[in-house]
Design an enzyme around this catalytic site. Structure first.
Site, PDB file in Angstrom:
ATOM      1  N   HIS A  64     -72.323  12.951 -90.154  1.00 16.09           N
ATOM      2  CA  HIS A  64     -70.894  12.660 -90.309  1.00 16.09           C
ATOM      3  C   HIS A  64     -70.383  13.335 -91.594  1.00 16.09           C
ATOM      4  O   HIS A  64     -71.092  13.311 -92.616  1.00 16.09           O
ATOM      5  CB  HIS A  64     -70.711  11.145 -90.413  1.00 16.09           C
ATOM      6  CG  HIS A  64     -69.317  10.657 -90.146  1.00 16.09           C
ATOM      7  ND1 HIS A  64     -68.229  11.061 -90.885  1.00 16.09           N
ATOM      8  CD2 HIS A  64     -68.847   9.780 -89.225  1.00 16.09           C
ATOM      9  CE1 HIS A  64     -67.142  10.445 -90.440  1.00 16.09           C
ATOM     10  NE2 HIS A  64     -67.477   9.680 -89.435  1.00 16.09           N
ATOM     11  N   GLY A 108     -75.517  10.694 -88.460  1.00 15.50           N
ATOM     12  CA  GLY A 108     -74.791  10.692 -87.189  1.00 15.50           C
ATOM     13  C   GLY A 108     -75.186  11.868 -86.312  1.00 15.50           C
ATOM     14  O   GLY A 108     -75.118  11.804 -85.091  1.00 15.50           O
ATOM     15  N   TYR A 138     -74.244   0.839 -89.852  1.00 14.89           N
ATOM     16  CA  TYR A 138     -74.169   1.544 -88.565  1.00 14.89           C
ATOM     17  C   TYR A 138     -73.680   0.577 -87.488  1.00 14.89           C
ATOM     18  O   TYR A 138     -73.850  -0.637 -87.590  1.00 14.89           O
ATOM     19  CB  TYR A 138     -75.522   2.146 -88.202  1.00 14.89           C
ATOM     20  CG  TYR A 138     -75.375   3.518 -87.569  1.00 14.89           C
ATOM     21  CD1 TYR A 138     -75.025   4.616 -88.350  1.00 14.89           C
ATOM     22  CD2 TYR A 138     -75.548   3.708 -86.215  1.00 14.89           C
ATOM     23  CE1 TYR A 138     -74.861   5.877 -87.786  1.00 14.89           C
ATOM     24  CE2 TYR A 138     -75.385   4.970 -85.637  1.00 14.89           C
ATOM     25  CZ  TYR A 138     -75.033   6.051 -86.435  1.00 14.89           C
ATOM     26  OH  TYR A 138     -74.869   7.298 -85.876  1.00 14.89           O
TER      27      TYR A 138
HETATM   28  O1  YXS Z   1     -70.654  21.396-102.553  1.00 15.36           O
HETATM   29  P1  YXS Z   1     -70.162  22.182-101.354  1.00 15.36           P
HETATM   30  O2  YXS Z   1     -68.653  22.190-101.184  1.00 15.36           O
HETATM   31  O3  YXS Z   1     -70.824  23.546-101.215  1.00 15.36           O
HETATM   32  O4  YXS Z   1     -70.654  21.348-100.045  1.00 15.36           O
HETATM   33  C1  YXS Z   1     -72.040  21.073 -99.912  1.00 15.36           C
HETATM   34  C2  YXS Z   1     -72.170  19.653 -99.397  1.00 15.36           C
HETATM   35  O5  YXS Z   1     -71.257  18.754 -99.988  1.00 15.36           O
HETATM   36  C3  YXS Z   1     -71.814  19.847 -97.948  1.00 15.36           C
HETATM   37  N1  YXS Z   1     -72.373  18.763 -97.132  1.00 15.36           N
HETATM   38  C4  YXS Z   1     -71.628  17.800 -96.567  1.00 15.36           C
HETATM   39  N2  YXS Z   1     -70.298  17.575 -96.584  1.00 15.36           N
HETATM   40  C5  YXS Z   1     -69.854  16.481 -95.899  1.00 15.36           C
HETATM   41  N3  YXS Z   1     -70.663  15.638 -95.226  1.00 15.36           N
HETATM   42  C6  YXS Z   1     -71.996  15.841 -95.183  1.00 15.36           C
HETATM   43  N4  YXS Z   1     -72.770  15.000 -94.479  1.00 15.36           N
HETATM   44  C7  YXS Z   1     -72.536  16.960 -95.884  1.00 15.36           C
HETATM   45  N5  YXS Z   1     -73.795  17.455 -96.089  1.00 15.36           N
HETATM   46  C8  YXS Z   1     -73.668  18.548 -96.841  1.00 15.36           C
HETATM   47  O6  YXS Z   1     -72.412  21.080 -97.563  1.00 15.36           O
HETATM   48  C9  YXS Z   1     -72.527  21.920 -98.734  1.00 15.36           C
HETATM   49  C10 YXS Z   1     -73.980  22.320 -98.887  1.00 15.36           C
HETATM   50  O7  YXS Z   1     -74.679  21.135 -99.119  1.00 15.36           O
HETATM   51  P2  YXS Z   1     -75.995  21.141-100.034  1.00 15.36           P
HETATM   52  O8  YXS Z   1     -75.768  21.994-101.222  1.00 15.36           O
HETATM   53  O9  YXS Z   1     -76.386  19.734-100.241  1.00 15.36           O
HETATM   54  O10 YXS Z   1     -77.042  21.861 -99.048  1.00 15.36           O
HETATM   55  P3  YXS Z   1     -78.629  21.766 -99.106  1.00 15.36           P
HETATM   56  O11 YXS Z   1     -79.105  22.807 -98.181  1.00 15.36           O
HETATM   57  O12 YXS Z   1     -79.102  21.741-100.512  1.00 15.36           O
HETATM   58  O13 YXS Z   1     -78.963  20.325 -98.513  1.00 15.36           O
HETATM   59  C11 YXS Z   1     -78.676  20.080 -97.159  1.00 15.36           C
HETATM   60  C12 YXS Z   1     -78.744  18.559 -96.917  1.00 15.36           C
HETATM   61  C13 YXS Z   1     -78.284  18.270 -95.481  1.00 15.36           C
HETATM   62  C14 YXS Z   1     -80.192  18.058 -97.136  1.00 15.36           C
HETATM   63  C15 YXS Z   1     -77.815  17.877 -97.937  1.00 15.36           C
HETATM   64  O14 YXS Z   1     -76.529  18.493 -97.855  1.00 15.36           O
HETATM   65  C16 YXS Z   1     -77.630  16.414 -97.631  1.00 15.36           C
HETATM   66  O15 YXS Z   1     -78.519  15.594 -97.915  1.00 15.36           O
HETATM   67  N6  YXS Z   1     -76.483  16.098 -96.964  1.00 15.36           N
HETATM   68  C17 YXS Z   1     -76.181  14.703 -96.610  1.00 15.36           C
HETATM   69  C18 YXS Z   1     -77.069  14.272 -95.426  1.00 15.36           C
HETATM   70  C19 YXS Z   1     -76.679  12.860 -95.039  1.00 15.36           C
HETATM   71  O16 YXS Z   1     -76.984  11.881 -95.746  1.00 15.36           O
HETATM   72  N7  YXS Z   1     -75.947  12.714 -93.928  1.00 15.36           N
HETATM   73  C20 YXS Z   1     -75.427  11.440 -93.447  1.00 15.36           C
HETATM   74  C21 YXS Z   1     -73.895  11.541 -93.423  1.00 15.36           C
HETATM   75  S1  YXS Z   1     -73.187   9.970 -93.057  1.00 15.36           S
HETATM   76  C22 YXS Z   1     -73.568   9.773 -91.413  1.00 15.36           C
HETATM   77  O17 YXS Z   1     -73.958  10.708 -90.743  1.00 15.36           O
HETATM   78  C23 YXS Z   1     -73.444   8.409 -90.803  1.00 15.36           C
HETATM   79  C24 YXS Z   1     -72.150   7.770 -91.074  1.00 15.36           C
HETATM   80  S2  YXS Z   1     -74.787   7.416 -91.324  1.00 15.36           S
HETATM   81  O18 YXS Z   1     -75.062   7.746 -92.698  1.00 15.36           O
HETATM   82  O19 YXS Z   1     -74.435   6.065 -91.179  1.00 15.36           O
HETATM   83  O20 YXS Z   1     -75.880   7.806 -90.469  1.00 15.36           O
END
Ligand code: YXS
Length: 259
Positions: A64, A108, A138
């Protein structure tokens, strides 16, 4: 410009998420692209869809779009939330959808991948259920998607640790159907799709819908549902929820106080 590339080749559609700079975060725009792709595929009467990121992606989807989650005091996963809409669209699409997974699948997006009918992944793929990392309560049907994809102990371990499950373990516990090397996975999925194309589409469509209805058939009374919704509200009204979202935005580890 759409964040999804749609390729329709006969009775096969390939939907590719193309927003690697944002790690294919499931923003409203990304989900609109997926929904438009599904609509295009249904109009073209395709008999199988492959949903993927670009070949070689390190992250299939980061889940998400956290920047689009409500600050607080509003259910972040309500009925009309884009993530909930796309999950239902995938489940209700009248043909099999193969999730072709390379790289990390988060939150998500993990539910979106597991809502697909068949999951084929590369050895470097990982699957993470992340609400506990962000303080997000969730929703019931979302957890049911996970429960229908793996045994309860696996779902609990993934949800309570928020640790990514690697592809080898995902195959072992039945979360995914097949493991394929990056050089082979596209041809493997296309071959499977071409095989499905030769079969009876009406029979497959009705069996997909029967299996969806059966998998969602759980007795939960209105009182039970309202109780759970009340518990979820306490969470999305909590400071922990705000802390989880803010910590991600401020690129720092969250500190959860349990309040
Ligand atoms: O800083 P910039 O502008 O370059 O943007 C960064 C991140 O902020 C962005 N980005 C995201 N933006 C919005 N929502 C996200 N979920 C998201 N994930 C990443 O993408 C740009 C590059 O991210 P960066 O530098 O962290 O990349 P990386 O290659 O070092 O790491 C990739 C990840 C995916 C490991 C890391 O971005 C990360 O941990 N992202 C969050 C993963 C996460 O927790 N997702 C859950 C989202 S909430 C959801 O899905 C449900 C509601 S729930 O949580 O309930 O399941």
């Amino acid at each position: 410009m759409s964040l999804i590339r749609v390729e329709i080749d006969g009775r096969l559609a390939i939907l590719t998420m193309t927003n690697q700079p944002k790690r294919n975060a499931l923003s409203e725009a990304m989900i609109e692209g997926v929904l438009a792709g599904l609509e295009q595929a249904q109009t073209a009467k395709v008999r199988c869809i492959i949903l993927r990121a670009e070949p070689g992606a390190k992250i299939w989807s980061a889940g998400h779009d956290i920047s689009e989650l409500p600050q607080s005091h509003r259910d972040p996963l309500g009925w009309s939330d884009p993530l909930r809409v796309v999950i239902r669209a995938i489940e209700e699409f009248p043909a099999p959808i193969i999730a072709l997974i390379e790289g990390g699948v988060w939150g998500g997006a993990c539910e979106m991948a597991l809502a697909c009918d068949i999951i084929v992944a590369t050895p470097d793929s990982t699957f993470a259920i992340t609400p506990a990392k962000l303080g997000i309560p969730y929703n019931v049907t979302g957890l049911l998607t996970f429960m229908n994809a793996a045994n309860l102990h696996t779902v609990k371990e993934m949800a309570f640790t928020a640790r990514p499950l690697n592809a080898e373990r995902a195959l072992l516990v039945g979360l995914i159907n097949h493991l394929q090397q990056p050089d082979d996975i596209t041809a493997f999925c296309v071959a499977m799709a071409r095989g499905i194309e030769q079969l009876a589409p009406l029979a497959i469509a009705v069996m997909k819908e029967e299996l969806r209805v059966l998998a969602s058939a759980h007795s939960i009374t209105p009182r039970m549902f309202e109780r759970v919704q009340g518990m979820r509200r306490k969470v999305y009204d909590s400071t922990d929820y705000e802390e989880g979202v803010n910590a991600f935005k401020e690129k720092r580890p969250p500190v959860f106080l349990g309040e």
